[in-house]
Design a protein around this motif. Sequence first.
Motif, PDB file in Angstrom:
ATOM      1  N   ASP A 103       0.865  -1.365   0.123  1.00  0.00           N
ATOM      2  CA  ASP A 103      -0.055  -0.314   0.074  1.00  0.00           C
ATOM      3  C   ASP A 103       1.159   0.972  -0.025  1.00  0.00           C
ATOM      4  O   ASP A 103       0.328   2.526  -1.064  1.00  0.00           O
ATOM      5  N   GLY A 104       1.919   1.064   0.978  1.00  0.00           N
ATOM      6  CA  GLY A 104       2.777   1.994   0.706  1.00  0.00           C
ATOM      7  C   GLY A 104       3.707   2.419  -0.200  1.00  0.00           C
ATOM      8  O   GLY A 104       3.715   3.940  -1.038  1.00  0.00           O
ATOM      9  N   VAL A 105       4.260   1.255  -1.112  1.00  0.00           N
ATOM     10  CA  VAL A 105       4.109   1.447  -2.563  1.00  0.00           C
ATOM     11  C   VAL A 105       3.452   2.249  -3.117  1.00  0.00           C
ATOM     12  O   VAL A 105       4.328   3.027  -4.286  1.00  0.00           O
ATOM     13  N   LYS A 106       2.626   1.994  -3.203  1.00  0.00           N
ATOM     14  CA  LYS A 106       1.018   1.859  -4.527  1.00  0.00           C
ATOM     15  C   LYS A 106       1.597   3.739  -4.413  1.00  0.00           C
ATOM     16  O   LYS A 106       1.393   4.339  -5.563  1.00  0.00           O
ATOM     17  N   ARG A 107       1.449   3.918  -2.807  1.00  0.00           N
ATOM     18  CA  ARG A 107       0.932   6.097  -2.310  1.00  0.00           C
ATOM     19  C   ARG A 107       2.250   6.386  -3.284  1.00  0.00           C
ATOM     20  O   ARG A 107       1.474   7.139  -3.508  1.00  0.00           O
ATOM     21  N   SER A 108       3.223   6.167  -3.653  1.00  0.00           N
ATOM     22  CA  SER A 108       4.310   6.515  -3.162  1.00  0.00           C
ATOM     23  C   SER A 108       4.998   6.584  -4.964  1.00  0.00           C
ATOM     24  O   SER A 108       4.715   7.607  -5.793  1.00  0.00           O
ATOM     25  N   LEU A 109       3.870   5.655  -6.020  1.00  0.00           N
ATOM     26  CA  LEU A 109       3.944   6.005  -7.037  1.00  0.00           C
ATOM     27  C   LEU A 109       3.464   6.854  -7.663  1.00  0.00           C
ATOM     28  O   LEU A 109       3.671   7.443  -8.528  1.00  0.00           O
ATOM     29  N   SER A 127      -0.377  -8.625  -9.037  1.00  0.00           N
ATOM     30  CA  SER A 127       1.043  -9.666  -8.818  1.00  0.00           C
ATOM     31  C   SER A 127       1.968  -9.753  -8.882  1.00  0.00           C
ATOM     32  O   SER A 127       3.067 -10.322  -8.243  1.00  0.00           O
ATOM     33  N   VAL A 128       2.598  -8.923 -10.181  1.00  0.00           N
ATOM     34  CA  VAL A 128       3.571  -8.446 -10.380  1.00  0.00           C
ATOM     35  C   VAL A 128       3.499  -7.565  -9.562  1.00  0.00           C
ATOM     36  O   VAL A 128       5.808  -7.428  -8.398  1.00  0.00           O
ATOM     37  N   LEU A 129       3.235  -6.665  -9.099  1.00  0.00           N
ATOM     38  CA  LEU A 129       3.889  -5.457  -7.473  1.00  0.00           C
ATOM     39  C   LEU A 129       4.134  -6.006  -6.569  1.00  0.00           C
ATOM     40  O   LEU A 129       5.591  -5.776  -5.847  1.00  0.00           O
ATOM     41  N   ALA A 130       3.104  -7.099  -6.439  1.00  0.00           N
ATOM     42  CA  ALA A 130       4.079  -8.148  -4.575  1.00  0.00           C
ATOM     43  C   ALA A 130       4.571  -8.616  -5.080  1.00  0.00           C
ATOM     44  O   ALA A 130       5.373  -8.839  -3.611  1.00  0.00           O
ATOM     45  N   ARG A 131       4.983  -8.986  -6.059  1.00  0.00           N
ATOM     46  CA  ARG A 131       6.576  -9.895  -6.410  1.00  0.00           C
ATOM     47  C   ARG A 131       7.399  -8.922  -5.529  1.00  0.00           C
ATOM     48  O   ARG A 131       8.490  -9.406  -5.640  1.00  0.00           O
ATOM     49  N   GLN A 132       7.500  -8.189  -6.079  1.00  0.00           N
ATOM     50  CA  GLN A 132       8.739  -6.926  -6.244  1.00  0.00           C
ATOM     51  C   GLN A 132       8.607  -6.359  -4.916  1.00  0.00           C
ATOM     52  O   GLN A 132       9.707  -6.239  -4.207  1.00  0.00           O
ATOM     53  N   VAL A 133       7.836  -6.457  -3.994  1.00  0.00           N
ATOM     54  CA  VAL A 133       7.642  -5.913  -2.826  1.00  0.00           C
ATOM     55  C   VAL A 133       8.090  -6.681  -1.309  1.00  0.00           C
ATOM     56  O   VAL A 133       8.999  -6.950  -1.229  1.00  0.00           O
ATOM     57  N   LEU A 134       7.663  -8.893  -1.659  1.00  0.00           N
ATOM     58  CA  LEU A 134       8.372  -9.377  -1.148  1.00  0.00           C
ATOM     59  C   LEU A 134       9.383  -9.425  -1.397  1.00  0.00           C
ATOM     60  O   LEU A 134      10.547  -9.956  -0.326  1.00  0.00           O
ATOM     61  N   GLU A 135      10.039  -9.181  -2.312  1.00  0.00           N
ATOM     62  CA  GLU A 135      11.250  -9.700  -2.764  1.00  0.00           C
ATOM     63  C   GLU A 135      12.085  -8.617  -1.969  1.00  0.00           C
ATOM     64  O   GLU A 135      13.220  -9.045  -1.290  1.00  0.00           O
ATOM     65  N   ARG A 136      11.526  -7.286  -1.676  1.00  0.00           N
ATOM     66  CA  ARG A 136      12.307  -5.971  -0.995  1.00  0.00           C
ATOM     67  C   ARG A 136      12.009  -6.456   0.952  1.00  0.00           C
ATOM     68  O   ARG A 136      12.943  -6.134   1.638  1.00  0.00           O
ATOM     69  N   LEU A 137      11.105  -6.709   0.983  1.00  0.00           N
ATOM     70  CA  LEU A 137      10.798  -7.139   2.115  1.00  0.00           C
ATOM     71  C   LEU A 137      11.905  -9.032   2.550  1.00  0.00           C
ATOM     72  O   LEU A 137      12.535  -8.142   4.187  1.00  0.00           O
ATOM     73  N   ILE A 138      12.176  -9.115   1.717  1.00  0.00           N
ATOM     74  CA  ILE A 138      12.819 -10.745   2.158  1.00  0.00           C
ATOM     75  C   ILE A 138      14.298  -9.973   2.857  1.00  0.00           C
ATOM     76  O   ILE A 138      15.048 -10.752   3.500  1.00  0.00           O
TER      77      ILE A 138
END
Length: 430
Positions: free
Chosen positions: A48-54, A65-76
């Motif tokens: 949600d924070g990334v979407k807001r910033s974008l 689905s694509v953005l969630a994968r990217q965000v999850l990788e950053r969280l990892i």
Amino acid sequence: MPSLPGLLLTLTLGVFALTAQAERPVDRIVAVVDDGVILESELLQKLDGVKRSLRQGNTALPPDSVLARQVLERLIVDKLQAQMAEKAGVRVDEETLRTAVQQIAQRNNMSVEEFRESLRQEDIDYADFVDQIRNEIAVSRLRSSQINSQIKISDREIQNYLETQNPSGASSDTQYLLAHILIATPQAASPAQVQKAKEKADKLLEDIRAGLDFKQASLSASDSEQALKGGELGWRKKSEIPSLFADLVDHMKEGGVEGPIRSSSGYHLIKLIGVKGGDQHLMTKTRVRHILIKPNEVLSDDDAKKKLLALKSRIENGDDFGSLARGHSDDKGSAIKAGELGWVQPGALVPPFEEAMNKLEINQLSEPVQTQFGWHLIQVLERQQSDDGDEFRKNRAREELFKRKADEETELWLRRIRDEAYVEIRLESE
């Protein structure tokens, strides 16, 4: 420290599942990272924070689905660094944390209370926000110990830099705004893995040249730490650009894209977004002195400030600054020199101190200034401007070489800890 938009994350509840014992919501695990987990609520909050910033940057969003994968990788990657910091015993004291929050509030032209209220209006829990800042400081210190402390710059490298980058000895402030996409390969990648990454990078470059927005490509496909920022590296001098790309920028036009460029991390695409500057500056040095009062178990923060105000009043009424510094300052190194810090160059002091110092007239006393060290009373004694001398150019060359190496080593280090970690992603299986 990250800017406020990157830090203001809206808390969002995840999709709930029912437990076997009771019909109440639970938080799904979306990834196992070594001995920790990432919960669905964490992913949705960050997403949600990334979407807001974008959206604030008027950037079109890729599919969820694509953005969630990217965000999850950053969280990892963030989780791995936090785990390493904890195991290494990295601690962030409350004074440092309080100062960091104050500085964020000040950068947004707010008091701490106003800042807390703005978080509340965004439905952000203040304690969660402070915990995030604590983690970011801890990770920064971890990187410093793991990467920065290992980087050495020799005199020969400095001399070579001065001769090859700037043979005339003149100082150039030309800056370049670059964006970057990394298609990563694992350590000790097989020929098949390298070829697969190369093909992906080639296809991505073809799509970009056919009209695909570079930011969109970064959000969807990049393995770089800057992926969620559209790949932007920020404005940098040529000497601060990773050496892999530095020789290309002189031959690129604004808007141009180059690549794929092979490195030990994988394949890179770069885009030159803009160029600015090119003028020389004079360096202003400041001769300054201060009195420091540190809060402690006996002296509260408010009392420390009041004590400094009382000392300021005494000086304004005729008492000698140097004598009071010797008798009261908690900076013992400068106290024995009547509070003098000597001649300081830009960037040598912590930002709140330097910002206050730069606003003072000669011999003017500051109001109490708070830094992570305590409360300061500041007085500027002299200022002088000088053209960049040999020593200053060498110091700047050392800093720029260090930053270049640090960027390159950080990228490799992040890929290494990710490749070596046990990670089980459950995003699609749940």
